[in-house]
Write a protein that holds these residues in place. Structure first.
Motif, short mmCIF file in Angstrom:
data_model
loop_
_atom_site.label_atom_id
_atom_site.label_comp_id
_atom_site.label_asym_id
_atom_site.label_seq_id
_atom_site.Cartn_x
_atom_site.Cartn_y
_atom_site.Cartn_z
N GLU A 177 43.47 -3.97 26.83
CA GLU A 177 42.67 -5.19 26.80
C GLU A 177 41.31 -4.97 27.45
OE1 GLU A 177 41.51 -7.50 25.23
OE2 GLU A 177 43.33 -8.73 25.17
N PRO A 179 38.01 -6.34 29.64
CA PRO A 179 37.97 -7.17 30.86
C PRO A 179 37.66 -8.64 30.61
CG PRO A 179 36.13 -5.63 30.78
CD PRO A 179 37.07 -5.21 29.72
N LEU A 182 40.88 -10.41 29.72
CA LEU A 182 42.07 -10.02 30.48
C LEU A 182 42.84 -11.22 31.03
CD1 LEU A 182 43.57 -7.44 31.54
CD2 LEU A 182 42.50 -7.94 33.72
N LEU A 201 48.82 -3.86 36.06
CA LEU A 201 47.49 -3.73 35.50
C LEU A 201 46.89 -2.42 36.01
CD1 LEU A 201 45.98 -7.31 36.05
CD2 LEU A 201 47.39 -6.47 34.17
N ARG A 203 43.48 -0.26 36.12
CA ARG A 203 42.04 -0.47 35.95
C ARG A 203 41.25 0.80 36.18
NH1 ARG A 203 37.30 -2.28 38.74
NH2 ARG A 203 38.19 -1.84 40.79
N PHE A 233 41.04 -1.98 31.13
CA PHE A 233 42.39 -2.21 31.61
C PHE A 233 43.46 -1.74 30.63
CE2 PHE A 233 40.23 -5.03 34.48
CZ PHE A 233 41.06 -5.15 35.59
#
Length: 299
Positions: A177, A179, A182, A201, A203, A233
């Motif tokens: 996904e 940001p 998200l 999650l 990152r 992500f």
């Protein structure tokens, strides 16, 4: 006369009259993740088919790679594929790269590979960086089996349908996904899987601000409420430990012949009923036909 289908074999490093299509992964953030083989391949091929030539040029400059590029992305796939196939047939070696990670995995490449395989042109993959697997092995969730899904549909209705199915999976599910979507996506995931399902999650993988947020769906949402998402992500959804048990059709408890007769009594034509019973019971249509018509019984 029926056409006889035969398997084909590709020996990647045997001599070929044509050129070879090399699938070359690129770093997902940290340039040190570029492999020696990937650099050597990009230097040795005749042409690089890149998702974004400007982005790829930065990578090439870093490794002193002077190979010529040609653009190959989702908007010019149909016009580029015949051109690239012609070059391969003429003996041109081509490396295909996406902006980051594995070609074809949520990135361009699938159609070109399929076309090259159909044309019996050699396709050689190189191993390398992949965001989904990198996230998975550090997530703390069960690493296998896993279910890679990639990007969810952006339309709310379609995404809700997707998540309803993904919520049933006993495997760890991998989703990508951006940001800016998200929070909305994690909220939709929490609604689909429930507040207590484990989420992770991941990152900015391999970059300076790499971070893992682990917790239940509700805990992760609380974290997002005070930490605006920045960077790329990967979302990992813990597997469903209590997947729903599908109710069995009561007709499957009947003998095959009775099953067919019941469907006919409901208005199905005999052949349609036989076909439906064969599908429901994972039997060959001819087998159900023989049972219904008593063809295998001794006189």
């Amino acid at each position: 006369m029926d056409t006889v289908m035969v398997a084909t074999s590709q020996r990647s490093f045997a001599p070929h009259e044509s050129g070879t299509l090399f699938l070359v992964p690129t770093p997902i953030g940290n340039l040190q993740d570029m492999t020696y083989r990937a650099v050597a391949t990009l230097k040795q091929v005749d042409l690089i088919a890149a998702e974004d030539t400007r982005n790829t040029q930065k990578l090439l400059n870093n490794f002193d790679i002077e190979t010529k590029q040609i653009s190959f992305h989702e908007h010019n796939t149909q016009e580029r594929i015949p051109e690239l196939l012609d070059k391969l047939r003429a003996g041109v070696n081509i490396a295909q790269v996406s902006d980051a990670g594995m070609p074809s995995i949520s990135d361009p490449g699938t159609e070109l590979v399929a076309a090259a395989v159909a044309a019996q042109l050699p396709v050689v993959p190189l191993p390398g960086a992949n965001a989904g697997l990198t996230a998975l092995i550090a997530s703390g969730l069960a690493p296998q089996p896993f279910y890679f899904y990639g990007f969810l549909d952006r339309k709310t209705k379609e995404q809700k349908t997707e998540l309803a199915e993904l919520a049933k999976h006993p495997e760890t599910v991998i989703v990508y996904e951006a940001p800016h979507r998200l929070v909305k996506t994690v909220t939709a995931i929490a609604n689909a899987v429930g507040p207590d399902r484990q989420l992770v999650l991941c990152r900015e993988l391999t970059k300076k601000f790499e971070e893992f947020i682990r917790g239940t769906a509700s805990e992760v949402l609380d974290w997002l409420a005070t930490n605006p998402p920045r960077g790329e992500f990967v979302i990992l959804i813990g597997g469903n430990t209590n997947p729903p048990v599908e109710e069995q059709d009561p007709l499957l408890s009947q003998p095959v012949e009775e099953h067919v007769k019941t469907l006919i009594a409901r208005g199905e034509k005999p052949n349609d009923a036989i076909k439906a019973v064969a599908k429901a019971r994972q039997l060959r249509k001819q087998e159900v036909y023989a049972i219904y018509h008593h063809l295998n019984e001794e006189n």
